[in-house]
Structures are given as structure tokens and as C-alpha cells.
Design an enzyme around this catalytic site. Sequence first.
Site, PDB file in Angstrom:
ATOM      1  CE  LYS A  95      -1.934   2.198   3.947  1.00  0.00           C
ATOM      2  NZ  LYS A  95      -1.964   3.628   3.665  1.00  0.00           N
ATOM      3  CG  ASN A  96       2.729   2.654   3.495  1.00  0.00           C
ATOM      4  OD1 ASN A  96       1.603   3.142   3.415  1.00  0.00           O
ATOM      5  ND2 ASN A  96       3.238   2.250   4.642  1.00  0.00           N
ATOM      6  CB  CYS A 120      -4.033   7.818   9.456  1.00  0.00           C
ATOM      7  SG  CYS A 120      -4.271   6.119   9.017  1.00  0.00           S
ATOM      8  NE  ARG A 131       0.447  10.084   9.550  1.00  0.00           N
ATOM      9  CZ  ARG A 131       0.914   8.954   9.059  1.00  0.00           C
ATOM     10  NH1 ARG A 131       1.629   8.957   7.960  1.00  0.00           N
ATOM     11  NH2 ARG A 131       0.667   7.811   9.634  1.00  0.00           N
ATOM     12  CG  ASP A 180       2.407   1.414   9.601  1.00  0.00           C
ATOM     13  OD1 ASP A 180       1.843   2.278  10.284  1.00  0.00           O
ATOM     14  OD2 ASP A 180       2.702   1.585   8.406  1.00  0.00           O
ATOM     15  NE  ARG A 220      -6.745   4.995   4.378  1.00  0.00           N
ATOM     16  CZ  ARG A 220      -5.822   5.102   5.314  1.00  0.00           C
ATOM     17  NH1 ARG A 220      -6.126   5.023   6.577  1.00  0.00           N
ATOM     18  NH2 ARG A 220      -4.565   5.288   4.989  1.00  0.00           N
TER      19      ARG A 220
END
Length: 430
Positions: free
Chosen positions: A24-25, A118, A123, A306, A398
Site C-alpha cells: 500500500k505505501n 489517518c 503529520r 505500523d 484502506r
Amino acid sequence: MDMEKLKIEGGNKLRGTVRVSGAKNSAVALIPATILADSPVVIDGLPNISDVQILSDLLQEIGGTVSLNENEIIVDPSRMISMPLPNGKVKKLRASYYLMGAMLGRFKKAVIGLPGGCHLGPRPIDQHIKGFEALGAQITNEQGAIYLRADELKGARIYLDVVSVGATINIMLAAVRAKGRTIIENAAKEPEIIDVATLLTSMGAKIKGAGTDVIRIDGVDSLHGCRHSIIPDRIEAGTYLILGAAMGEEVLIDNVIPLHLESLIAKLREMGISIESKDDQILVRGTDNLKPVDIKTLVYPGFPTDLQQPLTSLLTKANGSSIVTDTIYGARFKHIDELRRMSATIKVEGRSAIINGPSKLQGAKVRASDLRAGAALVVAGLMAEGITEVTGLEHIDRGYENLVDKLTGLGAVIWRESMSKQEIEQLQNS
């Protein structure tokens, strides 16, 4: 909108093979990177998650021709224009900030609504902005949107005050078509950065040092299309490793790069779990006699923030007291109250959670506040006695492709149910 909840009947042992999806990242940065090319780019192995869909919609909004089928995307960026991207879809997606670096690199200007995503405390994107300014862009914040403009982008030496994956990738995207050499110092070293650099290099960029803390980029005039296969998702793989450790008789995790998970594998072995790693597979066998361990999250190659939340659930089963310290996101303990509802004994002190085990978890109604908290509650639900009901599924969707199918394939008893009007109202009022 039909809202769903997840139900898990705990106590069932897991066995079999689970295949890890693409990262995903990586995906959320690779898709914006296609903007920089002048002919079609194909990316395969993409995870089928909402973030990928939203990004492909955004690329179409700026004039890209996009076809997304199953796990492959083909982007023809040749007719894209620098349209402003207002808040709508951008808000839904934290990683939409990669559109800034990509659009700046290609068009020398961009207007992007401020991204959401999120809720992990602030951030800040100040390191991204510092990088863009060093390359020659003027940046202003007008009515909740960020305006980036540059007459031309020129290579520069940029030192990141905070090791940030987002800023490292975003500066890389803006710098590959700048004039001259850019040096990013104190760069993040995550595997996803290497993945983005690999795509850009296949497109004709000149990048050295991705994966180390100094990245050198020599700008080129244009980039062309190519084909790229995404790396596997190390966080998804890590989540299944933890699930296998919690409830596995024998779980084989397929399509994984064991090197990317060394910090987790070391901790699980320290807890007494048997793990065998092969080229692109890891075999895990659970045990009921777990030793407690202390964990401190750090930037890669340290223990990933994570995976801190799912691992906390596993630690409730260890014999003794474990301490989990999150140096990356101090606010990342929203799962603790939910685990307490399931009879875990955990207290939070500052940036640490102290877990006293073993606790026999009990099924309960719990709520996922963010993506990895959701994963933590799934781990807990599989371990608990009775039925656990998890709401806040949109967070889990997600980042985890086909979670229910993958877990069912391993022998978990887990299903989705529609929520009643009354339940939805209760949720919204809580």
C-alpha cells in the site's frame, strides 16, 4: 450508505497459505509518479484497496487516461494538464500529498487541497515544503489549499530535519526532472523508497543511493513509460506473521521479502515462536508458551510503528510484562482502550504501553479508530473467547485487501454484517 461491521468467532486455529498483496505505501507513491512520464506506464501487483481507486480517479481528473483492472494499472499521462485538485477526493487520502511533488516536477505548478486520512496527531508536511522551496518553488497556503509554483526547478542539497518517508519520496518526485543535481541527506531508508526509485529509474531518471541515508539525483529533461512490479506489502505480511504467531498451527506466508521483516521476525523468535524463512515465503508456527518482550518503534530498519498495534494484541498472551514504546507516533495507542474492553491488562504511560499477561481475551464490541488499530482488533478477536464485533471497517479496508477471504482461507471464522440504522446512529453519537 450501507455500513458494515466485522464479526469474529475467536479460538479457531489457523493453518494454510496466505498470499501477501502489493505494498500500500508503495502504491500510493508509484501511481502519482506516473504523472512524470510522457508515455504510458504499467504498474502490476497493486493491492485492490480504496486508496488505489481514489488515486486513479484523481489522475483522470487532471486528464490522464487510466485503466485499472484487478491488480494492474495503465496510466497514459501524455495529455495531463495542471488542474487544481480541490478537497473532495484529496481529503479522503492522506498520501495524496505525493501529487504535489509529481505535479511540481512535471508542470512546475500545482494546487492541491490539504489531505486528510489517518488521525495520528499532526503529520506535518513542513519537510516536504522545505524540500520544494530548496528546489526553487514558492509555496503558499490559500483557502485550505496549497499552491506550488516555480519558474524552474533547480537541483539543491536538502537536509531533512526529520527522517520522513513522505518527504523523501516527494522531494525525489520533484527533483528527477529538475536542472542539475539534488542531494537528499538524512533520507528515509524504507523499502518503499527503493521501489519508487526503481520505477523512476525504469522511466529514465538518474538516482543513486535509494535505501541509504543520502540519495543523489541528476535531473533529466524527460521521462518515458515503462512496466513495473510493486514490492509485497511488508506491513500486511507482518500482520499475518503476528496472526500466525497468535493462532497458527502452521501458516505459510507467500509473496514476501523476509529481509523487510527482520525486526519483527527477531522479536517473534525472542518470544519463542518458530519461524522459517525461505526466498519469498515465511512459515510460522504458534505456541501457547510465549515470553514477554520489550519493543521500541524506530524508522526502518527498526521495528515499524505500523506493526506496534497488532503486536500489542499478541503480547497480551505472553507470560509476564512487556513494554511497547512508540517513538514515531506518540498518539498511536487508540487501540488500548478497546483491548481493555476485551479484558486485556494494559496501561499507557507517556509514549509507552505496559502489557501484563497472560490475559484470556473475551469477545466484545470494539471500534477501529485507524487502519493498524483495526488490524490489532482482528488479531485480538481471533485470540478471544466468544464473538468480537469490530466497527470502523472503512479504516481496515484502506490497507488490507480481501482480509475476510484471506483469513477464512486459513480457517478463521470471520464475516461481515450490515449494521442496523440504530447501530449506525449509536456509532455516530459516540
